[in-house]
Design an enzyme around this catalytic site. Structure first.
Site, PDB file in Angstrom:
ATOM      1  N   LYS A   9      30.972  39.441  41.729  1.00  0.00           N
ATOM      2  CA  LYS A   9      31.601  40.339  40.963  1.00  0.00           C
ATOM      3  C   LYS A   9      31.026  40.135  39.608  1.00  0.00           C
ATOM      4  O   LYS A   9      30.659  39.024  39.063  1.00  0.00           O
ATOM      5  CB  LYS A   9      33.052  40.216  41.095  1.00  0.00           C
ATOM      6  CG  LYS A   9      33.795  40.884  42.533  1.00  0.00           C
ATOM      7  CD  LYS A   9      35.110  40.633  42.487  1.00  0.00           C
ATOM      8  CE  LYS A   9      35.885  41.420  43.701  1.00  0.00           C
ATOM      9  NZ  LYS A   9      37.242  40.946  43.488  1.00  0.00           N
ATOM     10  N   TYR A  49      37.332  51.009  46.384  1.00  0.00           N
ATOM     11  CA  TYR A  49      38.609  50.354  46.506  1.00  0.00           C
ATOM     12  C   TYR A  49      39.477  51.442  46.622  1.00  0.00           C
ATOM     13  O   TYR A  49      40.484  51.228  46.211  1.00  0.00           O
ATOM     14  CB  TYR A  49      38.433  49.492  45.007  1.00  0.00           C
ATOM     15  CG  TYR A  49      38.152  48.181  45.211  1.00  0.00           C
ATOM     16  CD1 TYR A  49      38.374  47.287  46.315  1.00  0.00           C
ATOM     17  CD2 TYR A  49      37.154  47.784  44.067  1.00  0.00           C
ATOM     18  CE1 TYR A  49      38.043  46.035  46.303  1.00  0.00           C
ATOM     19  CE2 TYR A  49      36.685  46.402  43.940  1.00  0.00           C
ATOM     20  CZ  TYR A  49      37.095  45.563  45.201  1.00  0.00           C
ATOM     21  OH  TYR A  49      36.699  44.421  45.247  1.00  0.00           O
ATOM     22  N   PHE A  57      47.120  48.087  39.684  1.00  0.00           N
ATOM     23  CA  PHE A  57      45.977  47.269  39.043  1.00  0.00           C
ATOM     24  C   PHE A  57      44.556  48.115  39.429  1.00  0.00           C
ATOM     25  O   PHE A  57      43.657  47.775  38.976  1.00  0.00           O
ATOM     26  CB  PHE A  57      45.905  45.880  39.592  1.00  0.00           C
ATOM     27  CG  PHE A  57      45.459  45.893  41.007  1.00  0.00           C
ATOM     28  CD1 PHE A  57      44.535  45.934  41.686  1.00  0.00           C
ATOM     29  CD2 PHE A  57      46.682  45.319  41.848  1.00  0.00           C
ATOM     30  CE1 PHE A  57      44.438  45.938  43.069  1.00  0.00           C
ATOM     31  CE2 PHE A  57      46.466  45.134  43.205  1.00  0.00           C
ATOM     32  CZ  PHE A  57      45.303  45.555  43.760  1.00  0.00           C
ATOM     33  N   ARG A  85      35.789  34.932  54.479  1.00  0.00           N
ATOM     34  CA  ARG A  85      37.183  34.889  53.936  1.00  0.00           C
ATOM     35  C   ARG A  85      37.744  33.518  53.624  1.00  0.00           C
ATOM     36  O   ARG A  85      38.277  33.262  52.416  1.00  0.00           O
ATOM     37  CB  ARG A  85      38.045  35.767  54.781  1.00  0.00           C
ATOM     38  CG  ARG A  85      37.896  37.159  54.772  1.00  0.00           C
ATOM     39  CD  ARG A  85      38.139  38.051  53.723  1.00  0.00           C
ATOM     40  NE  ARG A  85      39.305  38.075  52.974  1.00  0.00           N
ATOM     41  CZ  ARG A  85      39.795  38.754  52.015  1.00  0.00           C
ATOM     42  NH1 ARG A  85      39.063  39.896  51.812  1.00  0.00           N
ATOM     43  NH2 ARG A  85      40.742  38.708  51.555  1.00  0.00           N
ATOM     44  N   THR A  91      42.839  35.488  47.243  1.00  0.00           N
ATOM     45  CA  THR A  91      42.700  36.458  46.179  1.00  0.00           C
ATOM     46  C   THR A  91      42.987  35.973  44.798  1.00  0.00           C
ATOM     47  O   THR A  91      42.406  35.945  43.906  1.00  0.00           O
ATOM     48  CB  THR A  91      43.716  37.686  46.584  1.00  0.00           C
ATOM     49  OG1 THR A  91      43.330  38.164  47.713  1.00  0.00           O
ATOM     50  CG2 THR A  91      43.061  38.983  45.502  1.00  0.00           C
ATOM     51  N   ARG A 102      36.388  30.758  45.196  1.00  0.00           N
ATOM     52  CA  ARG A 102      37.520  31.227  44.048  1.00  0.00           C
ATOM     53  C   ARG A 102      38.116  30.094  43.445  1.00  0.00           C
ATOM     54  O   ARG A 102      38.612  30.161  42.316  1.00  0.00           O
ATOM     55  CB  ARG A 102      38.294  32.083  44.757  1.00  0.00           C
ATOM     56  CG  ARG A 102      38.012  33.616  44.900  1.00  0.00           C
ATOM     57  CD  ARG A 102      38.880  34.588  45.704  1.00  0.00           C
ATOM     58  NE  ARG A 102      38.268  35.835  45.602  1.00  0.00           N
ATOM     59  CZ  ARG A 102      38.742  36.876  46.604  1.00  0.00           C
ATOM     60  NH1 ARG A 102      39.773  36.504  47.565  1.00  0.00           N
ATOM     61  NH2 ARG A 102      38.442  38.172  46.327  1.00  0.00           N
ATOM     62  N   ASN A 112      38.000  37.344  40.159  1.00  0.00           N
ATOM     63  CA  ASN A 112      37.948  36.414  41.196  1.00  0.00           C
ATOM     64  C   ASN A 112      36.792  36.256  42.019  1.00  0.00           C
ATOM     65  O   ASN A 112      36.645  35.834  42.885  1.00  0.00           O
ATOM     66  CB  ASN A 112      39.056  36.573  42.217  1.00  0.00           C
ATOM     67  CG  ASN A 112      39.084  37.942  42.864  1.00  0.00           C
ATOM     68  OD1 ASN A 112      38.145  38.830  42.831  1.00  0.00           O
ATOM     69  ND2 ASN A 112      40.017  38.310  43.674  1.00  0.00           N
ATOM     70  N   HIS A 115      33.798  39.484  46.644  1.00  0.00           N
ATOM     71  CA  HIS A 115      34.636  40.333  47.541  1.00  0.00           C
ATOM     72  C   HIS A 115      34.012  40.061  48.949  1.00  0.00           C
ATOM     73  O   HIS A 115      32.756  39.510  48.945  1.00  0.00           O
ATOM     74  CB  HIS A 115      34.181  41.736  47.215  1.00  0.00           C
ATOM     75  CG  HIS A 115      34.638  42.655  48.380  1.00  0.00           C
ATOM     76  ND1 HIS A 115      35.682  43.088  48.586  1.00  0.00           N
ATOM     77  CD2 HIS A 115      33.767  43.072  49.393  1.00  0.00           C
ATOM     78  CE1 HIS A 115      35.726  43.927  49.813  1.00  0.00           C
ATOM     79  NE2 HIS A 115      34.471  43.777  50.350  1.00  0.00           N
ATOM     80  N   GLU A 126      31.226  49.136  54.487  1.00  0.00           N
ATOM     81  CA  GLU A 126      30.843  48.550  53.317  1.00  0.00           C
ATOM     82  C   GLU A 126      29.157  48.431  53.430  1.00  0.00           C
ATOM     83  O   GLU A 126      28.603  48.512  52.354  1.00  0.00           O
ATOM     84  CB  GLU A 126      31.676  47.182  53.036  1.00  0.00           C
ATOM     85  CG  GLU A 126      33.221  47.610  52.635  1.00  0.00           C
ATOM     86  CD  GLU A 126      33.919  46.678  52.510  1.00  0.00           C
ATOM     87  OE1 GLU A 126      35.201  46.706  52.307  1.00  0.00           O
ATOM     88  OE2 GLU A 126      33.421  45.494  52.537  1.00  0.00           O
TER      89      GLU A 126
HETATM   90  P1  IDP Z   1      40.608  40.626  48.417  1.00  0.00           P
HETATM   91  O1  IDP Z   1      39.537  40.834  47.237  1.00  0.00           O
HETATM   92  O2  IDP Z   1      40.965  39.103  48.368  1.00  0.00           O
HETATM   93  O3  IDP Z   1      40.439  41.204  49.677  1.00  0.00           O
HETATM   94  P2  IDP Z   1      42.698  42.691  47.959  1.00  0.00           P
HETATM   95  O4  IDP Z   1      43.943  42.630  47.908  1.00  0.00           O
HETATM   96  O5  IDP Z   1      41.882  43.602  48.737  1.00  0.00           O
HETATM   97  O6  IDP Z   1      41.920  41.159  47.527  1.00  0.00           O
HETATM   98  O7  IDP Z   1      42.356  43.329  45.936  1.00  0.00           O
HETATM   99  C1  IDP Z   1      40.965  43.741  45.865  1.00  0.00           C
HETATM  100  C2  IDP Z   1      40.691  43.281  44.402  1.00  0.00           C
HETATM  101  O8  IDP Z   1      41.642  43.605  43.613  1.00  0.00           O
HETATM  102  C3  IDP Z   1      40.885  41.706  44.285  1.00  0.00           C
HETATM  103  O9  IDP Z   1      39.719  40.948  44.709  1.00  0.00           O
HETATM  104  C4  IDP Z   1      40.928  41.564  42.908  1.00  0.00           C
HETATM  105  O10 IDP Z   1      39.707  41.910  42.142  1.00  0.00           O
HETATM  106  C5  IDP Z   1      41.940  42.805  42.679  1.00  0.00           C
HETATM  107  N1  IDP Z   1      43.408  42.497  42.456  1.00  0.00           N
HETATM  108  C6  IDP Z   1      44.001  42.480  43.504  1.00  0.00           C
HETATM  109  N2  IDP Z   1      45.347  42.054  43.453  1.00  0.00           N
HETATM  110  C7  IDP Z   1      45.409  41.984  42.100  1.00  0.00           C
HETATM  111  C8  IDP Z   1      46.502  41.767  41.006  1.00  0.00           C
HETATM  112  O11 IDP Z   1      47.712  41.502  41.501  1.00  0.00           O
HETATM  113  N3  IDP Z   1      46.159  42.219  39.818  1.00  0.00           N
HETATM  114  C9  IDP Z   1      45.026  42.444  39.266  1.00  0.00           C
HETATM  115  N4  IDP Z   1      43.901  42.680  40.347  1.00  0.00           N
HETATM  116  C10 IDP Z   1      44.100  42.485  41.440  1.00  0.00           C
HETATM  117 MG    MG Z   2      40.357  43.231  50.044  1.00  0.00          MG
END
Ligand code: IDP
Ligand code: MG
Length: 138
Positions: A9, A49, A57, A85, A91, A102, A112, A115, A126
């Site tokens: 990212k 997304y 967010f 994962r 996350t 991470r 973070n 992805h 994807e």
């Molecule tokens: P993941 O990337 O671990 O699968 P997801 O819940 O699918 O997590 O969320 C997608 C992306 O959205 C995260 O990787 C992060 O960049 C962002 N994100 C998720 N939760 C939050 C939050 O609570 N605040 C800000 N950004 C968030």
């Molecule tokens: Mg996700």
């Protein structure tokens, strides 16, 4: 053998740590079988997304994902989706385990660093969103 989709990212490309992240991927036994550096446009980030469109967010996430280049990848290995994962970590990096990408590199819950697909169906979707089959060489 399974394939999963990965993104290095914007926070990571900006800090010039794509190689450090690839090292952790390869150390885990996963193979990078396709890779390119691109800049996402807004439409691509929104579509990618879209499941998060109701989240508070979402707009920030789209702005962030389009702020700098990303590196999109296809990874292969046994149980690659679940395996990656685990290699990524939680996350929110505050909850990520020692040794995960991470834990080592992420800045916060949004920035973070990586992805990874969360299901077989999403991995297929994807991968085909970003790669033609002839660009994937296992
Ligand atoms: P993941 O990337 O671990 O699968 P997801 O819940 O699918 O997590 O969320 C997608 C992306 O959205 C995260 O990787 C992060 O960049 C962002 N994100 C998720 N939760 C939050 C939050 O609570 N605040 C800000 N950004 C968030
Ligand atoms: Mg996700």
């Amino acid at each position: 053998m399974q394939e999963t989709f990965s993104i290095i990212k914007p926070d990571a490309t900006k800090r010039n740590i794509t190689g450090s992240i690839n090292m952790l991927i390869e150390k885990s036994g996963l193979r990078i079988i396709a890779q390119k550096r691109i800049k996402l446009n807004k439409d691509q980030a929104v579509q990618f997304y879209i499941v998060h469109k109701e989240k508070s967010f979402f707009n920030d996430l789209v702005d962030y994902m389009t702020s700098e280049p990303v590196v999109v990848q296809v990874l292969s290995g046994e149980n690659a989706i679940e395996r990656y994962r685990e290699v990524m970590g939680a996350t929110n990096p505050e909850n990520a385990e020692e040794g995960t990408i991470r834990k080592q590199h992420a800045l916060n819950v949004q920035e973070n660093s990586v992805h990874g697909s969360d299901s077989i169906e999403n991995a297929k979707k994807e991968i085909s969103f970003f790669f033609k089959s002839e660009e994937i060489v296992g």
